[in-house]
Design an enzyme around this catalytic site. Structure first.
Site, PDB file in Angstrom:
ATOM      1  CB  SER A   1      -0.951  -0.040   1.190  1.00  0.00           C
ATOM      2  OG  SER A   1      -1.994   0.883   1.043  1.00  0.00           O
TER       3      SER A   1
ATOM      4  CG  HIS B   1      -5.657  -2.470  -0.087  1.00  0.00           C
ATOM      5  ND1 HIS B   1      -4.749  -2.214  -1.088  1.00  0.00           N
ATOM      6  CD2 HIS B   1      -5.227  -1.752   0.989  1.00  0.00           C
ATOM      7  CE1 HIS B   1      -3.836  -1.373  -0.658  1.00  0.00           C
ATOM      8  NE2 HIS B   1      -4.083  -1.076   0.596  1.00  0.00           N
TER       9      HIS B   1
END
Length: 667
Positions: free
Chosen positions: A525, A638
């Site tokens: 990320s 994610h």
């Protein structure tokens, strides 16, 4: 008999480890219900069951079974029954089980499931959350059947927020609140319309509830969450907060005079510290109790083993004067005691990660879920008055007895501008004095999160393969005050980059077992962004792995589920009037300079950092015939590394491991 030689952790050991979560003390303080999650190796699927332990004789019994996922165990006010959420027959619904034993009874049959049960004070009703479309009824099963049978239709989008990493593309469904009568099973819907509502708590008299919602005219643009009080008599709403920020986790004091809530007024947008607020119900006053306390309230530690940790919020003592809560500071999370006068005292704060808390408000005793770098997580009983702490579970002990884990040693150094930066170093398993080892720098996501004194499966796997692991909390991280966490905004790739590179300088200068010619870097990320940025600005690293990363803020602005406001808040640029700012902070701008072999890992259904971010980077590198490889994980969002498909989680770990073995250990 010779002593058994222990081995290090492997990626596949996720199948052996058990995760404990969400402890809940019974009202009389004699029992604790909790969740135990493990993985079915044959089916590559999680199963989560409810266990109940007796605090007096330490006996622990499993209450639920099967290849299912149970969650949210909540005791009735008198402790005679337990409500929980289960997906045992498809959609998650509420179930209730008698504390004396017997089969669980299905309490709801909602069209789109039920979650987050909250008992009324008298135990007659349960508040919960569900989802409903504009033309759906809460029990309209025929409508659901018709929906499943209809043909594909185009999706018409007319709002800026139309997708979510958590659930995918959004339809017209909104989250609403309802109450179910425990005896009759009758359900009353409390909210409706085109607004999402989330539950809070009941008033002690059972006549009101708190809830959170954004009732502004343009919720996609105002981006706030207000606290409201709803009168159950007429469903009228009283607004408590002022539509300036984000509030959650409300808790009503036992005497009914106060509501404690955690939140902030977005003074620094997404980098604002969460604080404790106190609302005087009778006098209609809201004050911040921790406005002068430079600490993040709650648990913001980053890990890859537990998922879905439950924030206990503010847990009141029976006298309505004090309360307990979790806080994050200096790479650890602990338990603090606060009072309505604004006093804040540490109750338990050590070099560890307290990720679960439940308190007996009369006896001042607690059950904690605690993890450390060499302990994935166990439950402990803790006397909040005396400080006595004892282990209550040891679910991972038998497996870990055969495993050698690497501890994390903390260090602190000065960045070039004299800011203090905190980090840790882990020696490889089987460490030998006088030998030099390849070293991997890990960078966390967020960026407003915190590496902590907690178990990290990826780190242990790398240490077991002979790598030194270094990880730090550069500016932008939580745990070091408001100025520190805000310092990264508008400066991505600036002083944060200098911080992580200074960490490398520090460990090379202070630890003689690091091979300077064999350095690797990885992160996910924001940590993926920083990995991309690093390899575009230095050739110091011999190998890199970028995970669910950001490479291009210009496209991120329009494709991420949070892109339009995150880019504005964090990078201080936008696609309309300040494109140069976004491009200047984009690693893709510097792709021509990348010489480091780069492995790119990304989930196909990542809507937070969409996979096109990886695609652009990969193609740009391949077009230059650079050394790179692209691994795409199907059906993964994610959260792949924490809660994704178990097989794919392990595949991901092995790809990381093999890349570094290839480029850092092969001569």
């Amino acid at each position: 008999m010779s002593e058994e030689i222990k081995r290090g952790i492997k990626a596949e050991d996720l199948y052996h480890l058990k995760s404990l979560n969400d402890p809940q003390l019974s009202p009389d303080g004699t029992k604790v219900a909790f969740l135990q999650t493990e993985i079915n190796r044959e089916k590559h699927a999680y199963k989560t069951h409810i266990f109940v332990g007796n605090l007096e004789d330490k006996e622990i019994r499993q209450w639920t079974f099967g290849e299912v996922r149970d969650s949210s165990p909540r005791w009735s006010p008198l402790g005679e029954s337990l409500c929980f959420v289960s997906n045992r027959y498809g959609k998650s619904q509420l179930y209730i089980m008698n504390a004396s034993g017997g089969e669980a009874k299905k309490l709801t049959a909602c069209l789109n499931g039920a979650r987050n049960p909250i008992w009324s004070p008298d135990g007659s009703k349960i508040l919960f959350e569900t989802s409903l479309g504009s033309e759906e009824n809460i029990l309209d099963t025929e409508k659901k059947k018709e929906e499943q049978e209809k043909q594909l239709e185009p999706m018409v989008v007319d709002r800026i927020r139309y997708k979510s990493d958590a659930v995918g593309f959004l339809d017209d469904k909104k989250q609403h609140l309802a109450v179910v009568d425990v005896k009759s099973g009758e359900i009353e819907l409390l909210t409706d319309g085109a607004t999402d509502y989330s539950g809070g708590c009941w008033s002690p008299d059972g006549e009101s509830i708190t809830l959170f919602a954004n009732l502004t005219d343009e919720p996609d643009y105002t981006l706030i969450s207000d606290l409201y009080i709803m009168s159950l008599k007429d469903k009228s709403l009283h607004k408590v907060t002022n539509s300036k920020g984000f509030f959650s986790n409300s808790s009503w004091s036992p005497d009914g005079k106060y509501i404690a809530v955690i939140g902030h007024e977005r003074e620094y947008d997404s980098a604002t510290l969460s604080r404790i607020w106190l609302y005087g119900v009778g006098v209609n006053s809201l004050i911040c109790l921790t406005s002068e306390w430079d600490v993040e309230v709650g648990d913001v530690a980053i890990g890859d083993f537990h998922s879905g940790n439950v924030n206990p919020g503010i847990v009141w003592t029976n006298d309505s004067y004090g309360f307990y809560f979790l806080m994050s500071d200096q790479g650890s999370t602990g338990v603090y005691y606060g009072s309505i006068e604004g006093e804040m005292y540490p109750s338990l704060f050590e070099n560890q990660h307290v990720y679960g808390l439940t308190v007996d408000g009369e006896k001042h005793k607690a059950v904690l879920a605690i993890s450390k770098p060499t302990s994935p997580g166990e439950l402990y009983t803790y006397d909040l008055s005396t400080g006595d702490i004892e282990p209550f579970t040891n679910v991972n002990a038998s497996f870990l007895d055969r495993i050698e884990l690497s501890d994390a040693k903390a260090f602190m150094f000065k960045a070039p501008d004299q800011w203090d930066v905190h980090g840790w170093i882990m020696k490889p398993v089987g460490f030998e004095e006088g030998k030099k080892y390849p070293t991997i720098l890990e960078i966390h996501g967020g960026p407003h999160a915190m590496y902590a004194n907690t178990y990290f499966h990826e780190f242990q796997m790398l240490a077991a393969q002979g790598f030194v692991v270094v990880f730090t909390n550069p500016r932008g991280s939580h745990g070091y005050g408001q100025r520190f966490v805000n310092a990264v905004r508008g400066d991505y790739g600036g002083n944060d980059y200098i911080d992580v590179m200074s960490a490398v300088d520090y460990v090379l200068e202070n630890y003689d077992f690091i091979d300077e010619s064999k350095l690797g870097v990885t992160g996910g990320s924001y940590g993926g962004f920083m990995t991309n940025w690093i390899v575009g600005h230095t050739n110091r690293f011999k190998a890199a792995v970028t995970q669910r990363s950001i490479s291009n803020w210009l496209s991120f602005y329009g494709v991420s589920d949070i892109g339009y406001y995150f880019s504005e808040w964090e990078v201080n640029g936008d696609i309309i009037s300040n494109t140069e700012k976004l491009w200047n902070h984009s690693p893709l701008k510097y792709v021509e300079k990348i010489e480091t072999p780069l492995l790119i890992l990304h989930g196909e259904k990542d809507y937070r950092c969409p996979i096109e971010q990886a695609e652009q980077l990969f193609v740009a590198l391949k077009r230059q015939k650079k050394q790179t490889k692209f691994v795409r994980f199907p059906e993964s969002n994610h959260e792949l590394s924490r809660s994704g498909n178990p097989k794919l989680r392990i595949d991901r770990l092995n790809h990381i491991n093999n890349w570094f073995l290839e480029y850092l250990t092969n001569e």
